[in-house]
Design a protein around this motif. Structure first.
Motif, PDB file in Angstrom:
ATOM      1  N   ILE A 131       0.865  -1.171   0.000  1.00 22.81           N
ATOM      2  CA  ILE A 131       0.000   0.000   0.000  1.00 22.81           C
ATOM      3  C   ILE A 131       0.908   1.229   0.000  1.00 22.81           C
ATOM      4  O   ILE A 131       2.066   1.148   0.415  1.00 22.81           O
ATOM      5  N   ASN A 134       2.868   2.011   3.204  1.00 20.56           N
ATOM      6  CA  ASN A 134       3.382   0.763   3.790  1.00 20.56           C
ATOM      7  C   ASN A 134       4.308   1.012   4.976  1.00 20.56           C
ATOM      8  O   ASN A 134       4.216   0.333   6.002  1.00 20.56           O
ATOM      9  N   ILE A 378      -5.869  -9.909   2.815  1.00 22.92           N
ATOM     10  CA  ILE A 378      -5.712  -8.481   3.107  1.00 22.92           C
ATOM     11  C   ILE A 378      -5.457  -8.255   4.588  1.00 22.92           C
ATOM     12  O   ILE A 378      -4.543  -7.506   4.971  1.00 22.92           O
ATOM     13  N   PHE A 382      -2.025  -6.691   6.391  1.00 24.10           N
ATOM     14  CA  PHE A 382      -2.005  -5.580   7.347  1.00 24.10           C
ATOM     15  C   PHE A 382      -1.274  -5.983   8.618  1.00 24.10           C
ATOM     16  O   PHE A 382      -0.533  -5.195   9.208  1.00 24.10           O
ATOM     17  N   LYS A 402      -8.132  -0.732   2.252  1.00 22.59           N
ATOM     18  CA  LYS A 402      -7.312  -1.306   1.191  1.00 22.59           C
ATOM     19  C   LYS A 402      -7.983  -1.191  -0.177  1.00 22.59           C
ATOM     20  O   LYS A 402      -7.383  -0.728  -1.160  1.00 22.59           O
ATOM     21  N   ASN A 403      -9.257  -1.610  -0.250  1.00 19.47           N
ATOM     22  CA  ASN A 403      -9.928  -1.714  -1.545  1.00 19.47           C
ATOM     23  C   ASN A 403     -10.356  -0.372  -2.131  1.00 19.47           C
ATOM     24  O   ASN A 403     -10.358  -0.205  -3.351  1.00 19.47           O
ATOM     25  N   CYS A 406      -6.472   2.607  -0.623  1.00 20.65           N
ATOM     26  CA  CYS A 406      -5.087   2.258  -0.977  1.00 20.65           C
ATOM     27  C   CYS A 406      -4.963   1.833  -2.438  1.00 20.65           C
ATOM     28  O   CYS A 406      -4.086   2.319  -3.156  1.00 20.65           O
TER      29      CYS A 406
END
Length: 423
Positions: A131, A134, A378, A382, A402-403, A406
């Motif tokens: 990501i 990160n 996912i 993380f 995330k979806n 990121c």
């Protein structure tokens, strides 16, 4: 460098105020930066500015280069007639208003600190990161992260409930019917979800309601519509259901879906479509008007009790119609019920409460915070960067992060990205 970054810089005033002047050397004071416009038209609406001693109220347009004004043909668009300031990174052209006077221009290139630019480059130009943040996400303070997770969760819930709302309109706002369809899809899990939904939608819900009072008739209806009664099988239970379905099919003018749509490949036996259909039959046979019961529940243990149903005795010794297996109860596990609560029950209850104008957000949070976090790639990723999901609320928020932030690199709209840029 992109315009999104410049919009962020303007919105949060991430620039030096020393020697703050327009390109024509006029003193500039930002009283209000304006409302960020995500639709067509200028980038910021109703800004309040003071240029020299004159106060202006109007719109602000932002470009990488001043010449982009003409590239985008704003000079021919009446929506840009009320622009009072042109904010650019590079001032490579003079832009004129309709009265042939130059539009006041602010050049940001020499006003943005190098640290802000470096943070921006770290977020957007680190291609090897899982990501964008990160290496920085674990440094975000707890208060900011907690508030942002709650916002993420409700964004996810709004989107899920919005998708359900489309189905609800198709069923004339029948919450019981939509619950049946959505639970059917969830019973199919990821692999068989779509065939299970097609199965549920292939039967008018009024027929489902009538048949669910009799468990054998209801089993015949669902297994028959799923195509599992088309073949000849040498056991009394299958033959009984087949006979019953032949009658129901003719009576209600039914057409089964293709059995081949359902997958058994590389699945645990407890997830076989036949077992999930048997459990769905038992659930809706035991609980008439299931939605009306679910809407009154607020404690996690009450949901577990409601879903504690037993399959027909035949299925306790079978995983399919052909072969006998070792006896097992084949009850719904709590972890499976958790998935139903997350993906169907809470979004549907949220939509129902919104329709009544009385959303109880705290009850949703309380339930999710008592549930174990979901397990998927996912959430595991993380965890590797020291962001651990303690419960289902955390995992839902992280999936949304995330979806929808990121992956499309919406860092400038994310509380985490904003804080990292400001460091």
């Amino acid at each position: 460098m992109n315009e999104d970054f410049l919009q962020y810089v303007w919105k949060y005033k991430m620039f030096s105020k020393v020697n703050f002047k327009t390109s024509d050397n006029e003193r500039l004071t930002i009283l209000k930066p304006g409302l960020h416009n995500k639709n067509a038209g200028p980038d910021f609406l109703s800004a309040h500015l003071k240029i020299e001693d004159q106060i202006w109220i109007g719109n602000v347009e932002i470009h990488l280069k001043a010449s982009d004004w003409y590239v985008h043909h704003h000079e021919a668009d009446v929506n840009y007639d009320a622009v009072i300031l042109h904010v650019v990174w590079e001032n490579d052209a003079t832009v004129f208003m309709k009265n042939s006077k130059p539009i006041p221009t602010l050049v940001l290139k020499d006003l943005v600190a190098e640290s802000v630019l470096n943070n921006y480059r770290k977020l957007f130009f680190t291609p090897t990161s899982w990501i964008p943040c990160n290496n920085g996400i674990a440094t975000i303070d707890i208060f900011t992260f907690s508030n942002w997770k709650e916002r993420l969760f409700f964004e996810r819930l709004e989107r899920k409930s919005g998708e359900i709302g489309v189905l609800l309109q198709q069923e004339n706002n029948n919450f019981e019917a939509i619950l049946f369809q959505l639970l059917a899809k969830n019973f199919g899990l990821k692999i068989n979800g779509d065939p299970f939904l097609r199965l549920a939608q292939s039967i008018d819900f009024s027929v489902v309601q009538k048949m669910s009072f009799n468990e054998n008739e209801f089993a015949a209806l669902l297994f028959g519509q799923a195509g599992f009664l088309e073949e000849e099988v040498e056991n009394e239970y299958h033959q009984q259901l087949k006979k019953e379905y032949t009658y129901l099919r003719h009576k209600h003018n039914l057409e089964p879906i293709a059995k081949e749509q359902f997958s058994f490949f590389r699945m645990r036996p407890n997830n076989f479509p036949t077992i999930r259909i048997a459990q769905l039959v038992s659930l809706f046979h035991k609980h008439q008007n299931l939605f009306s019961k679910l809407i009154t529940l607020h404690r996690l243990k009450d949901f577990y009790e409601l879903f504690a149903v037993e399959v027909d005795p035949f299925w306790k010794t079978h995983y399919n119609f052909e072969s006998v297996s070792k006896t097992s109860p084949k009850k719904l596990t709590n972890s499976f019920v958790d998935l139903l609560i997350i993906n169907t029950i809470i979004p549907l209850k949220f939509l129902y409460q919104k329709s009544k104008g009385e959303v109880d957000e705290e009850s949703f949070l309380e339930i999710l915070k008592k549930m174990k976090p979901e397990k998927n790639n996912i959430i595991s990723k993380f965890s590797e960067i020291k962001i651990k999901a303690k419960n289902a609320f955390d995992s839902q928020a992280l999936l949304e992060l995330k979806n929808n932030y990121c992956a499309p690199k919406r860092c400038l709209e994310c509380a985490i990205g904003v804080q990292l840029l400001r460091k």
